[in-house]
Design a protein around this motif. Sequence first.
Motif, PDB file in Angstrom:
ATOM      1  N   ALA A   1      37.228  38.342  31.602  1.00  0.00           N
ATOM      2  CA  ALA A   1      37.436  37.024  32.208  1.00  0.00           C
ATOM      3  C   ALA A   1      39.380  37.167  33.148  1.00  0.00           C
ATOM      4  O   ALA A   1      40.032  37.269  34.107  1.00  0.00           O
ATOM      5  CB  ALA A   1      37.628  36.259  32.324  1.00  0.00           C
ATOM      6  N   ALA A   2      40.286  37.621  31.582  1.00  0.00           N
ATOM      7  CA  ALA A   2      41.490  38.226  31.972  1.00  0.00           C
ATOM      8  C   ALA A   2      41.504  39.306  32.733  1.00  0.00           C
ATOM      9  O   ALA A   2      42.796  39.363  33.879  1.00  0.00           O
ATOM     10  CB  ALA A   2      41.878  38.825  30.603  1.00  0.00           C
ATOM     11  N   VAL A   3      40.759  40.115  32.870  1.00  0.00           N
ATOM     12  CA  VAL A   3      40.526  41.669  33.512  1.00  0.00           C
ATOM     13  C   VAL A   3      40.388  41.314  34.628  1.00  0.00           C
ATOM     14  O   VAL A   3      40.573  41.969  35.974  1.00  0.00           O
ATOM     15  CB  VAL A   3      39.627  42.672  32.698  1.00  0.00           C
ATOM     16  N   THR A   4      39.406  40.543  34.782  1.00  0.00           N
ATOM     17  CA  THR A   4      39.032  40.077  36.323  1.00  0.00           C
ATOM     18  C   THR A   4      40.913  39.725  37.437  1.00  0.00           C
ATOM     19  O   THR A   4      40.561  39.516  38.115  1.00  0.00           O
ATOM     20  CB  THR A   4      37.774  39.187  36.531  1.00  0.00           C
ATOM     21  N   ARG A   5      41.164  38.742  36.590  1.00  0.00           N
ATOM     22  CA  ARG A   5      41.682  38.025  37.016  1.00  0.00           C
ATOM     23  C   ARG A   5      43.177  38.970  37.115  1.00  0.00           C
ATOM     24  O   ARG A   5      43.824  38.812  38.084  1.00  0.00           O
ATOM     25  CB  ARG A   5      42.593  36.479  35.504  1.00  0.00           C
ATOM     26  N   ALA A   6      43.517  39.853  36.212  1.00  0.00           N
ATOM     27  CA  ALA A   6      44.673  40.561  36.441  1.00  0.00           C
ATOM     28  C   ALA A   6      44.876  41.765  38.218  1.00  0.00           C
ATOM     29  O   ALA A   6      44.695  41.487  38.304  1.00  0.00           O
ATOM     30  CB  ALA A   6      44.339  41.116  34.794  1.00  0.00           C
ATOM     31  N   VAL A   7      43.099  42.609  37.745  1.00  0.00           N
ATOM     32  CA  VAL A   7      42.893  42.959  39.287  1.00  0.00           C
ATOM     33  C   VAL A   7      42.802  42.168  40.320  1.00  0.00           C
ATOM     34  O   VAL A   7      43.011  43.041  41.672  1.00  0.00           O
ATOM     35  CB  VAL A   7      41.076  43.399  38.593  1.00  0.00           C
ATOM     36  N   GLU A   8      42.170  40.583  40.964  1.00  0.00           N
ATOM     37  CA  GLU A   8      42.559  40.441  41.463  1.00  0.00           C
ATOM     38  C   GLU A   8      43.404  39.963  41.639  1.00  0.00           C
ATOM     39  O   GLU A   8      43.874  39.939  43.036  1.00  0.00           O
ATOM     40  CB  GLU A   8      41.441  38.390  41.851  1.00  0.00           C
ATOM     41  N   TYR A   9      44.439  39.080  41.021  1.00  0.00           N
ATOM     42  CA  TYR A   9      45.867  39.765  41.306  1.00  0.00           C
ATOM     43  C   TYR A   9      46.962  40.781  42.217  1.00  0.00           C
ATOM     44  O   TYR A   9      47.223  40.120  42.578  1.00  0.00           O
ATOM     45  CB  TYR A   9      46.606  39.097  40.188  1.00  0.00           C
ATOM     46  N   ARG A  10      45.986  41.487  41.453  1.00  0.00           N
ATOM     47  CA  ARG A  10      46.728  43.082  42.288  1.00  0.00           C
ATOM     48  C   ARG A  10      45.785  43.349  43.124  1.00  0.00           C
ATOM     49  O   ARG A  10      46.608  44.417  43.997  1.00  0.00           O
ATOM     50  CB  ARG A  10      46.445  43.902  40.853  1.00  0.00           C
ATOM     51  N   GLY A  11      44.861  42.220  43.883  1.00  0.00           N
ATOM     52  CA  GLY A  11      44.657  43.019  45.247  1.00  0.00           C
ATOM     53  C   GLY A  11      42.806  43.674  44.872  1.00  0.00           C
ATOM     54  O   GLY A  11      42.241  43.972  45.615  1.00  0.00           O
ATOM     55  N   GLY A  12      42.776  43.493  43.841  1.00  0.00           N
ATOM     56  CA  GLY A  12      41.521  44.678  43.805  1.00  0.00           C
ATOM     57  C   GLY A  12      39.725  42.947  43.960  1.00  0.00           C
ATOM     58  O   GLY A  12      40.077  42.103  43.874  1.00  0.00           O
ATOM     59  N   THR A  13      38.525  43.571  44.074  1.00  0.00           N
ATOM     60  CA  THR A  13      37.450  43.098  43.919  1.00  0.00           C
ATOM     61  C   THR A  13      36.965  43.121  42.419  1.00  0.00           C
ATOM     62  O   THR A  13      36.850  44.154  42.355  1.00  0.00           O
ATOM     63  CB  THR A  13      36.854  42.432  44.740  1.00  0.00           C
ATOM     64  N   VAL A  14      36.306  42.610  41.987  1.00  0.00           N
ATOM     65  CA  VAL A  14      35.724  42.519  40.647  1.00  0.00           C
ATOM     66  C   VAL A  14      34.402  42.323  40.612  1.00  0.00           C
ATOM     67  O   VAL A  14      34.046  40.928  41.528  1.00  0.00           O
ATOM     68  CB  VAL A  14      36.058  41.789  39.543  1.00  0.00           C
ATOM     69  N   ARG A  15      33.258  42.425  40.118  1.00  0.00           N
ATOM     70  CA  ARG A  15      32.028  41.734  39.954  1.00  0.00           C
ATOM     71  C   ARG A  15      30.865  42.418  39.140  1.00  0.00           C
ATOM     72  O   ARG A  15      31.834  43.591  38.160  1.00  0.00           O
ATOM     73  CB  ARG A  15      31.038  42.662  41.049  1.00  0.00           C
ATOM     74  N   GLU A  16      30.536  41.752  37.989  1.00  0.00           N
ATOM     75  CA  GLU A  16      30.332  42.261  37.213  1.00  0.00           C
ATOM     76  C   GLU A  16      28.568  42.668  36.381  1.00  0.00           C
ATOM     77  O   GLU A  16      28.149  42.057  37.602  1.00  0.00           O
ATOM     78  CB  GLU A  16      29.751  40.721  36.342  1.00  0.00           C
ATOM     79  N   VAL A  17      28.270  44.850  35.962  1.00  0.00           N
ATOM     80  CA  VAL A  17      27.020  44.500  36.338  1.00  0.00           C
ATOM     81  C   VAL A  17      26.986  44.861  34.413  1.00  0.00           C
ATOM     82  O   VAL A  17      27.585  44.881  33.748  1.00  0.00           O
ATOM     83  CB  VAL A  17      27.400  46.337  36.738  1.00  0.00           C
ATOM     84  N   ARG A  18      25.431  44.501  34.707  1.00  0.00           N
ATOM     85  CA  ARG A  18      25.084  45.159  33.732  1.00  0.00           C
ATOM     86  C   ARG A  18      24.659  46.786  33.621  1.00  0.00           C
ATOM     87  O   ARG A  18      24.316  47.016  34.366  1.00  0.00           O
ATOM     88  CB  ARG A  18      23.915  44.554  33.387  1.00  0.00           C
ATOM     89  N   ASN A  19      25.407  47.127  32.030  1.00  0.00           N
ATOM     90  CA  ASN A  19      25.084  48.476  31.635  1.00  0.00           C
ATOM     91  C   ASN A  19      24.277  48.506  30.998  1.00  0.00           C
ATOM     92  O   ASN A  19      25.348  48.895  29.668  1.00  0.00           O
ATOM     93  CB  ASN A  19      26.646  49.680  31.877  1.00  0.00           C
ATOM     94  N   GLY A  20      23.056  48.888  30.689  1.00  0.00           N
ATOM     95  CA  GLY A  20      21.596  48.267  29.562  1.00  0.00           C
ATOM     96  C   GLY A  20      21.978  47.544  28.418  1.00  0.00           C
ATOM     97  O   GLY A  20      22.530  46.814  29.816  1.00  0.00           O
ATOM     98  N   ARG A  21      23.330  47.060  27.082  1.00  0.00           N
ATOM     99  CA  ARG A  21      22.740  45.809  26.927  1.00  0.00           C
ATOM    100  C   ARG A  21      24.300  44.965  26.896  1.00  0.00           C
ATOM    101  O   ARG A  21      24.946  44.060  26.453  1.00  0.00           O
ATOM    102  CB  ARG A  21      22.789  45.798  25.423  1.00  0.00           C
ATOM    103  N   ARG A  22      25.715  46.207  27.653  1.00  0.00           N
ATOM    104  CA  ARG A  22      26.955  45.917  27.729  1.00  0.00           C
ATOM    105  C   ARG A  22      27.183  45.356  28.944  1.00  0.00           C
ATOM    106  O   ARG A  22      26.281  45.870  30.140  1.00  0.00           O
ATOM    107  CB  ARG A  22      27.330  47.549  28.276  1.00  0.00           C
ATOM    108  N   THR A  23      27.940  44.824  29.318  1.00  0.00           N
ATOM    109  CA  THR A  23      28.423  43.893  30.622  1.00  0.00           C
ATOM    110  C   THR A  23      29.883  44.563  30.708  1.00  0.00           C
ATOM    111  O   THR A  23      30.408  44.801  29.949  1.00  0.00           O
ATOM    112  CB  THR A  23      28.772  42.787  30.450  1.00  0.00           C
ATOM    113  N   GLU A  24      29.402  45.311  32.414  1.00  0.00           N
ATOM    114  CA  GLU A  24      31.187  46.289  32.547  1.00  0.00           C
ATOM    115  C   GLU A  24      32.010  45.148  34.015  1.00  0.00           C
ATOM    116  O   GLU A  24      30.800  44.217  34.676  1.00  0.00           O
ATOM    117  CB  GLU A  24      30.563  47.385  32.984  1.00  0.00           C
ATOM    118  N   LEU A  25      32.557  45.913  34.805  1.00  0.00           N
ATOM    119  CA  LEU A  25      33.084  45.366  35.783  1.00  0.00           C
ATOM    120  C   LEU A  25      32.726  46.282  36.558  1.00  0.00           C
ATOM    121  O   LEU A  25      33.022  47.480  36.553  1.00  0.00           O
ATOM    122  CB  LEU A  25      34.436  44.794  35.293  1.00  0.00           C
ATOM    123  N   LEU A  26      32.315  46.065  38.057  1.00  0.00           N
ATOM    124  CA  LEU A  26      32.980  47.212  39.070  1.00  0.00           C
ATOM    125  C   LEU A  26      33.679  46.171  39.767  1.00  0.00           C
ATOM    126  O   LEU A  26      33.652  45.300  40.268  1.00  0.00           O
ATOM    127  CB  LEU A  26      31.186  46.340  39.476  1.00  0.00           C
TER     128      LEU A  26
END
Length: 185
Positions: free
Chosen positions: A46-71
């Motif tokens: 959530a903190a990374v999502t806020r930081a990326v969106e603050y800087r103008g990027g967009t974020v979506r959570e995705v699953r990579n096996g058992r791990r959740t990553e951000l796209l």
Amino acid sequence: MTAEWGTARPPRGSIALPALRRPSTQPPAGVSAKPSSAEVAAAGRAAVTRAVEYRGGTVREVRNGRRTELLVQTPTGRWRVRVLTRRRGDWQTSIREGANPAPRANAVWAFVDLANGATRYYVAPEPWVVNDIRTEHEDYLARNGGQRVVTKDSEHHGIKTARVECWLGRWDLLGLADPEDADAG
């Protein structure tokens, strides 16, 4: 009636109140005193999502096996972001990460530090992180006769701040900059 407090019976027709007790210092049933590793990981994403969106990027959570990553979509392209979060101590991962034969060029690791008030982000390219884990573990084994000192079969690997210090705030790797930086120029 001359009884001690709490030992006398209430007068007829009155309501008996429960004895006063000191409030418990334990959390209510079903509530953990410290956040679970899943809660800490979610807070980091959530903190990374806020930081990326603050800087103008967009974020979506995705699953990579058992791990959740951000796209993350930025002006320079699409990035995979692996998030490691800590509230204290070191960041925790596995030596298996250092055995990755083909780290992704379009991927970064965001080391999120929630330990001391203001959130800090260390954004490092995945190929660098994979190599760092591998070489750090090889050096550790070389110093200790080729094996772990205490837990011989463990795959645990801790990452201290000093190892990633040079990647503090490196959002530019994703083509992102602080909005204040644009105002200064």
